[in-house]
Scaffold this motif. Sequence first.
Motif, PDB file in Angstrom:
ATOM      1  N   LYS A  21      11.600  12.022 -10.127  1.00  0.00           N
ATOM      2  CA  LYS A  21      12.689  11.944  -9.150  1.00  0.00           C
ATOM      3  C   LYS A  21      13.115  13.341  -8.716  1.00  0.00           C
ATOM      4  O   LYS A  21      13.394  13.592  -7.542  1.00  0.00           O
ATOM      5  CB  LYS A  21      13.871  11.171  -9.741  1.00  0.00           C
ATOM      6  CG  LYS A  21      13.640   9.666  -9.839  1.00  0.00           C
ATOM      7  CD  LYS A  21      14.745   8.979 -10.606  1.00  0.00           C
ATOM      8  CE  LYS A  21      16.081   9.095  -9.916  1.00  0.00           C
ATOM      9  NZ  LYS A  21      17.145   8.371 -10.638  1.00  0.00           N
TER      10      LYS A  21
ATOM     11  N   VAL B  79      10.484  14.711  -6.358  1.00  0.00           N
ATOM     12  CA  VAL B  79      10.597  14.088  -5.033  1.00  0.00           C
ATOM     13  C   VAL B  79      11.807  14.646  -4.285  1.00  0.00           C
ATOM     14  O   VAL B  79      11.735  14.939  -3.085  1.00  0.00           O
ATOM     15  CB  VAL B  79      10.692  12.551  -5.177  1.00  0.00           C
ATOM     16  CG1 VAL B  79      11.044  11.913  -3.841  1.00  0.00           C
ATOM     17  CG2 VAL B  79       9.379  11.988  -5.701  1.00  0.00           C
TER      18      VAL B  79
ATOM     19  N   GLN C 236      11.716  16.609  -0.841  1.00  0.00           N
ATOM     20  CA  GLN C 236      12.477  16.115   0.303  1.00  0.00           C
ATOM     21  C   GLN C 236      13.376  17.213   0.869  1.00  0.00           C
ATOM     22  O   GLN C 236      13.464  17.402   2.089  1.00  0.00           O
ATOM     23  CB  GLN C 236      13.318  14.897  -0.121  1.00  0.00           C
ATOM     24  CG  GLN C 236      14.050  14.219   1.019  1.00  0.00           C
ATOM     25  CD  GLN C 236      13.094  13.548   1.998  1.00  0.00           C
ATOM     26  OE1 GLN C 236      12.020  13.118   1.606  1.00  0.00           O
ATOM     27  NE2 GLN C 236      13.478  13.479   3.267  1.00  0.00           N
TER      28      GLN C 236
END
Length: 791
Positions: free
Chosen positions: A549, A552, A556
């Motif tokens: 997470k 990511v 992002q």
Amino acid sequence: MNKKTLNKLEYNKIIELLTDHASSFSGKERCKRLRPMTLLADINAAQQQTAAAFTRIVKKGRLSFSGCNPVNDSLKRLEVGAALGSGELLRICKLLETAGRAKAYGRHDNNDEEEDCLDSFFQQLEPISLLTTEIRRCILEEDELSDDASGTLKHIRRSISQMNDKVHATLSGMVNGSLRSYLQDPIITMRGDRYCIPVKAEYRSQVSGLIHDQSSTGSTLFIEPMAVVKLNNDLKELYGKEQEEIQVILARLSEDTAQYIEEIRTDYTVLGELDFIFARGSLALDMNASMPSFNTEGRIRIREGRHPLLDKRQVVPITVTLGDEFDLLIVTGPNTGGKTVSLKTVGLFTLMGQAGLHIPALDRSELGVFEQVYADIGDEQSIEQSLSTFSSHMTNIVSFLTHVDERSLVLFDELGAGTDPTEGAALATAILSHLHNRGIRTMATTHYSELKVYALSTAGVENACCEFDLETLRPTYRLLLGIPGKSNAFAIAGKLGLPDYIIAEAKTHLTEQDESFEDLLTDLETSKRTIQKEQEEIAAYKRELERLKMEVRQKQEKLEAQKERILREANEKAHAILSDAKETADETLRNFRKFGKENISAAEMEKERERLRKKMASVSSGLTLEAKKPKKQHKPSDFKLGETVKVLSMNLNGSVISLPDSKGNVTVQMGILRSQVHISDLEIIEETPSYSAKQMHKTSKGKMKMGKSFSVSSEINLLGKTVDEAIAELDKYLDDAALAHLSNVRVVHGKGTGALRTGIHNYLKRQKHVKSFRLGAFGEGDAGVTIVELK
């Protein structure tokens, strides 16, 4: 804390380890006097000091306080005006030097380093460098002063040396001369502080002098010849003067030292305190310990604690909680399974933590602050008092049972052992129930099944067991909370070779309830292991998920940042293009209005239109996303010196100044920029052949003018030429450019010393067909190029 508990939990051994880490007498004494504290503020302050010392040791290494010698007696003598000996002054000097090293160690190397609680200690230190320098200058060793300590001492010692030389010269003349045959040995010796020679007893009358000694046999007399008696007397007098001067020097140094009595006393006190603190930090480093947090609610949470007196390479960490969901923990299991170690670990950690010491456990471990710790551990049998093991245990328990309260921690090892199992179990249950009802934090080890049932059936009481491996018949020493332990007597006996029929007979003596209970314990232990393994796997999956997470999220955020940057750059470029388009449109309108008024020829209008078309084409080419590729692939043999080429990646024109090498790299001169470019990034610009002299003769003047308009370049390269050569070439070039109706030309002269540029500019100022000129802007060649606008 009562002394008996400290001994049972082996707190004194921890103090011995701590004392070994101190390097001064004062520090060691403070370590020996260290006892657990009961005020939370004092405990937290001591823990912060230990943590600060730990951090400094990790960053800067250990700090030695070995020079911090006791000086209080010497300071008291100074206070009454007494003079100190050289040894005492040297000890004070070493103390001040240690203070200087400690003060330097305490300074922060970088301004961004955070201050800690030890800064105030280091700031109190006063090295008194002038005093230490003077003492070191005067005193070389404890029994030796420097010749330079004073001018008088230097003079006296020089006189002593000269007098010694005279005595030796006189005696050497005697020993090697007239008295040689009277001597036992041809040597010079000392008796007392007098120079003598060894004379044979039978020649006593032949040597005049004073007898100072004789050999054990009486055959040799040690005589001081009369010739050196006065010299020896003078020498002795000089030695006396030397001692007097030494006392004067020591008195002067003592007087200087007396001016700093308070500073020296403060240094001694502070250094002793720092040695004590750094000993705690050093011990924490050796134990790989961490600072626990503390509470006054009696809550204990030890995360993978290791008993500090066991080999840290072999000790198995334990995780223990007490005082949160339950206040009574009953630990069961076979002997040698680690129950007592677990019990001692909890008690010893409590004592260490409240003494300001870090504990060998993971970060975020938590300890409660207790007024007293009571422990009933080990064999209490007393032959002198005719007490059995059970009686001794009960005596000990009774002694503290009436004093315990909610601020106490109670530890029992094998509670109720040493008597009838039924009665012992009942008595143990009653004692634990009494403590539990009063909310007193208690931890107990036992073999009794009744206590396992009591823990299972009573709220606020928890079972625990020390894991045992039946395959190897060895304990794993892992503490499992939530399930009671089995004695494993039948399994152990079977593994050790006891016949099966005897074990089967033994099982028949167990009641059905006992068998069911043991089976239940087995199932519970198996389930506990399975759940624990699954929890560890789930925790690993969670950590992996959190990591993914995080990756990511970072990607992002990076994409969002790139998106914003690309959009911002695109908007800036679009704004620039629009501005340029507006300027071009305005300029076009102005030109066409001018063309209409001034009756400009169609050729000029066509030329202006062509210029606008090229400009639009260049803007369009700049917006394409794909990199330009050459119209055709060139071979190395296609390139010649002076060839005009276009560097696609830079969108610049230039001239080839070196042929392709073995790797296909070509040196290209682009204005003032010179770069090596691969032939795959080059495109040869096909230029219209220049008109020949023959053609010029054949054509009319008008036709010659048209020919030049096709052949004259918009740039001339004057690099490497002298001013005269450049002016001659430029003069002809400008004539051709004017005939070809070029409005702007580019003169490449380079930066260099600026002489060529200055000469060209002076020339351009005098030319009538030159409207204006300026240095190139960024991207046009900068100061190495001049842009000329023709009329």
